[in-house]
Design a protein around this motif. Structure first.
Motif, short mmCIF file in Angstrom:
data_model
loop_
_atom_site.label_atom_id
_atom_site.label_comp_id
_atom_site.label_asym_id
_atom_site.label_seq_id
_atom_site.Cartn_x
_atom_site.Cartn_y
_atom_site.Cartn_z
N ARG A 174 0.84 -1.21 0.00
CA ARG A 174 0.00 0.00 0.00
C ARG A 174 0.87 1.25 0.00
NH1 ARG A 174 -1.99 -0.54 4.62
NH2 ARG A 174 -0.74 1.07 5.65
N THR A 175 1.92 1.23 0.81
CA THR A 175 2.81 2.38 0.90
C THR A 175 3.61 2.58 -0.38
OG1 THR A 175 3.02 2.03 3.28
CG2 THR A 175 4.70 3.38 2.23
N ILE A 176 4.19 1.50 -0.91
CA ILE A 176 4.99 1.60 -2.13
C ILE A 176 4.14 2.04 -3.31
CG2 ILE A 176 6.43 0.32 -3.76
CD1 ILE A 176 7.28 -1.48 -1.42
N ASP A 177 2.90 1.58 -3.35
CA ASP A 177 2.01 1.94 -4.47
C ASP A 177 1.75 3.44 -4.49
OD1 ASP A 177 0.68 1.06 -6.74
OD2 ASP A 177 -1.24 0.88 -5.70
N ARG A 178 1.72 4.05 -3.33
CA ARG A 178 1.54 5.51 -3.27
C ARG A 178 2.81 6.23 -3.75
NH1 ARG A 178 -1.18 5.69 2.79
NH2 ARG A 178 -3.25 4.93 2.20
N LEU A 179 3.97 5.65 -3.48
CA LEU A 179 5.22 6.26 -3.91
C LEU A 179 5.46 6.09 -5.41
CD1 LEU A 179 7.47 5.01 -0.96
CD2 LEU A 179 6.61 7.34 -1.30
N ASP A 180 5.10 4.91 -5.91
CA ASP A 180 5.39 4.60 -7.32
C ASP A 180 4.45 3.49 -7.78
OD1 ASP A 180 6.38 3.89 -9.78
OD2 ASP A 180 8.45 3.63 -9.12
N PRO A 181 3.36 3.84 -8.47
CA PRO A 181 2.41 2.82 -8.95
C PRO A 181 3.04 1.80 -9.88
CG PRO A 181 1.45 5.02 -9.07
CD PRO A 181 2.90 5.21 -8.77
N GLY A 182 4.18 2.13 -10.47
CA GLY A 182 4.84 1.20 -11.38
C GLY A 182 5.51 0.04 -10.69
N PHE A 183 5.74 0.15 -9.38
CA PHE A 183 6.42 -0.92 -8.65
C PHE A 183 5.62 -2.21 -8.70
CE2 PHE A 183 7.53 -3.40 -4.92
CZ PHE A 183 8.90 -3.26 -4.81
N ILE A 184 4.35 -2.14 -8.32
CA ILE A 184 3.51 -3.34 -8.31
C ILE A 184 3.34 -3.89 -9.71
CG2 ILE A 184 1.16 -4.17 -7.89
CD1 ILE A 184 1.06 -2.49 -5.41
N ALA A 185 3.30 -3.00 -10.70
CA ALA A 185 3.09 -3.44 -12.08
C ALA A 185 4.27 -4.26 -12.60
CB ALA A 185 2.86 -2.24 -12.99
N THR A 186 5.45 -4.00 -12.08
CA THR A 186 6.65 -4.69 -12.59
C THR A 186 7.18 -5.76 -11.65
OG1 THR A 186 8.05 -2.93 -11.67
CG2 THR A 186 7.35 -2.69 -13.96
N ALA A 187 6.76 -5.73 -10.37
CA ALA A 187 7.30 -6.68 -9.39
C ALA A 187 6.61 -8.03 -9.49
CB ALA A 187 7.13 -6.13 -7.98
N ARG A 188 7.39 -9.08 -9.28
CA ARG A 188 6.84 -10.41 -9.06
C ARG A 188 6.74 -10.57 -7.55
NH1 ARG A 188 10.98 -13.29 -13.25
NH2 ARG A 188 12.39 -12.43 -11.69
N ILE A 189 5.56 -10.40 -7.01
CA ILE A 189 5.36 -10.41 -5.57
C ILE A 189 5.19 -11.85 -5.10
CG2 ILE A 189 3.89 -9.61 -3.68
CD1 ILE A 189 3.08 -7.29 -5.64
N ALA A 190 5.99 -12.23 -4.13
CA ALA A 190 6.03 -13.63 -3.69
C ALA A 190 5.88 -13.72 -2.18
CB ALA A 190 7.34 -14.28 -4.12
N LEU A 191 5.06 -14.65 -1.73
CA LEU A 191 4.94 -14.98 -0.32
C LEU A 191 5.40 -16.42 -0.13
CD1 LEU A 191 1.45 -13.42 0.51
CD2 LEU A 191 3.70 -12.44 0.93
N ILE A 192 6.37 -16.61 0.76
CA ILE A 192 6.93 -17.93 1.00
C ILE A 192 6.38 -18.42 2.33
CG2 ILE A 192 9.04 -19.29 1.21
CD1 ILE A 192 10.44 -16.96 -0.27
N GLU A 193 5.50 -19.41 2.27
CA GLU A 193 4.77 -19.87 3.45
C GLU A 193 4.68 -21.39 3.44
OE1 GLU A 193 3.58 -20.31 6.67
OE2 GLU A 193 3.26 -18.16 6.29
N ALA A 194 5.11 -22.01 4.54
CA ALA A 194 5.09 -23.47 4.64
C ALA A 194 3.78 -24.00 5.21
CB ALA A 194 6.25 -23.95 5.50
N SER A 195 2.99 -23.14 5.86
CA SER A 195 1.76 -23.58 6.51
C SER A 195 0.56 -23.43 5.57
CB SER A 195 1.51 -22.76 7.78
OG SER A 195 0.19 -22.96 8.26
N PRO A 196 -0.10 -24.53 5.21
CA PRO A 196 -1.32 -24.41 4.38
C PRO A 196 -2.39 -23.57 5.04
CG PRO A 196 -0.52 -26.68 4.41
CD PRO A 196 0.26 -25.94 5.44
N ARG A 197 -2.51 -23.66 6.35
CA ARG A 197 -3.53 -22.88 7.07
C ARG A 197 -3.26 -21.39 6.93
NH1 ARG A 197 -7.21 -23.23 11.26
NH2 ARG A 197 -7.26 -21.46 12.68
N LEU A 198 -2.02 -20.96 7.16
CA LEU A 198 -1.70 -19.54 7.03
C LEU A 198 -1.78 -19.07 5.59
CD1 LEU A 198 1.25 -19.19 9.58
CD2 LEU A 198 -1.11 -18.38 9.83
N THR A 199 -1.44 -19.95 4.65
CA THR A 199 -1.57 -19.58 3.24
C THR A 199 -3.01 -19.22 2.90
OG1 THR A 199 0.30 -20.98 2.57
CG2 THR A 199 -1.29 -20.41 0.86
#
Length: 362
Positions: free
Chosen positions: A97-122
């Motif tokens: 949310r913060t980065i998008d306000r600084l530069d909307p192009g960041f989300i458009a170009t980033a490959r956003i990844a969440l690394i999570e081993a717990s199926p429940r938390l996923t």
């Protein structure tokens, strides 16, 4: 008695004592009865509250840091922006949310990844991101599955939950600390047969009989994997956790349940188990990979990133109740008697990438 405690007692009675590392791994990650695989540990209704859950300011400032690191690295595209162990997803949501306000192009170009081993938390993370904005992250279970290319990675309170091996200094020398059964059939600590290479022990410090040394090969392995990726492909990493700056002798294994300390054998699978992070060991791994590490307290980092200024901006048009809440959040995150000193911040990057939040002495 918890279901996992009963299973552990049966296992030890059948096969013999298990290491502290094995005990931690089962308590935290057992597929059927493990702490992180069966429950919601975060927040007021859980067992502990992490910095992102204390205040949105934490995630906002870490987001500013990540965006600044990307700029310092030359704005490489494509790149991966990842968080390891994202909990409920609060930190990543606040960062984006913060980065998008600084530069909307960041989300458009980033490959956003969440690394999570717990199926429940996923599943919890998926539900929250479904209504958290336009960012559409991908989920992974391990770092090795991430796409190639520059990596900007964040981890908050990750290393403290990784299993460690403990060694105790006995009259017969150093022996691995094990989890066994006492005469009453209850879980207890014992000294095993395995020893440790004395070269791994802290130098210049005398260990009394009964002293405990903690070794964390899993932490070092993960740090090496991340450091190698960053050294090879570019990027930066930020790791925030509680721990110590110099190696030493101490038993830091602790259990947390319902926001209070618990006996480590009382509720296996129903209490969080952690140990303090040896940041000197992580620094050494990063340096061995050719990266430049920076290390400071969480309080210093957040204040340098503008915590007071952000709190002032949020409170400038708010009522006294909100300003009082913000003052409490600042104190809890950065105060020396709260999280400010106990928690440390380690940043790593190639030598030529300047990072905010640190001074040359760090």
């Amino acid at each position: 008695m918890t279901a996992l405690k009963e299973r552990l007692k049966q296992l030890i009675a059948t096969t013999g004592p298990i290491s502290v590392s094995e005990y931690m791994a089962m308590c935290l990650f057992d597929p059927t009865d493990g702490y992180y695989t069966t429950r919601e540990p975060f927040g007021v209704s859980g067992d502990f509250i992490t910095s992102p859950e204390i205040s949105q300011m934490f995630g906002e400032l870490v987001g500013v840091w990540a965006y600044s690191a990307w700029i310092a690295a030359g704005k490489p595209v494509p790149f991966t922006f990842a968080e390891i162990g994202p909990g409920r997803g609060t930190l990543m949501i606040d960062m984006l949310r913060t980065i998008d306000r600084l530069d909307p192009g960041f989300i458009a170009t980033a490959r956003i990844a969440l690394i999570e081993a717990s199926p429940r938390l996923t599943e919890i993370q998926r539900e929250r991101f479904a209504t958290a904005g336009r960012a559409k992250p991908s989920w992974y279970t391990q770092v090795s599955d991430l796409p190639d290319g520059p990596l900007f990675v964040i981890a908050n309170e990750l290393f403290d939950a990784m299993p460690v091996r403990q060694f105790v200094n006995t009259e017969q020398g150093w022996r691995e600390r094990m989890v066994a059964l006492d005469e009453a059939g209850e879980l207890c600590f014992s000294a095993g047969l395995a020893s440790i290479d004395l070269a791994l022990l802290p130098t210049g410090k005398e260990a009394e009989i009964g002293a405990i040394f903690e070794a964390a090969p899993a932490r070092s392995a993960l740090m090496a994997e991340l450091s190698t990726r960053i050294a090879t492909n570019g990027g930066a990493g930020l790791f925030i956790d509680y721990g110590h700056l110099e190696p030493g002798f101490a038993d830091t294994l602790q259990a947390m349940k319902a926001h209070a300390y618990d006996d480590v054998f009382a509720h296996p699978g129903e209490a969080d188990l952690t140990t303090h992070v040896d940041f000197a060991a992580l620094v050494a791994v990063a340096q061995a990979s050719g990266l430049r590490p920076r290390l400071c307290t969480q309080g210093d980092f957040l204040l340098r990133m503008g915590l007071l200024e952000r709190a002032g901006a949020l409170g400038s048009k708010a009522g006294e109740d909100v300003r009082e809440r913000l003052r409490g959040e600042v104190e809890r995150l950065a105060g020396p008697v709260q999280m400010g000193s106990l928690f440390k911040v380690l940043a790593v990057s190639p030598e030529n990438v300047a990072l905010p939040g640190f001074d040359p002495a760090d």
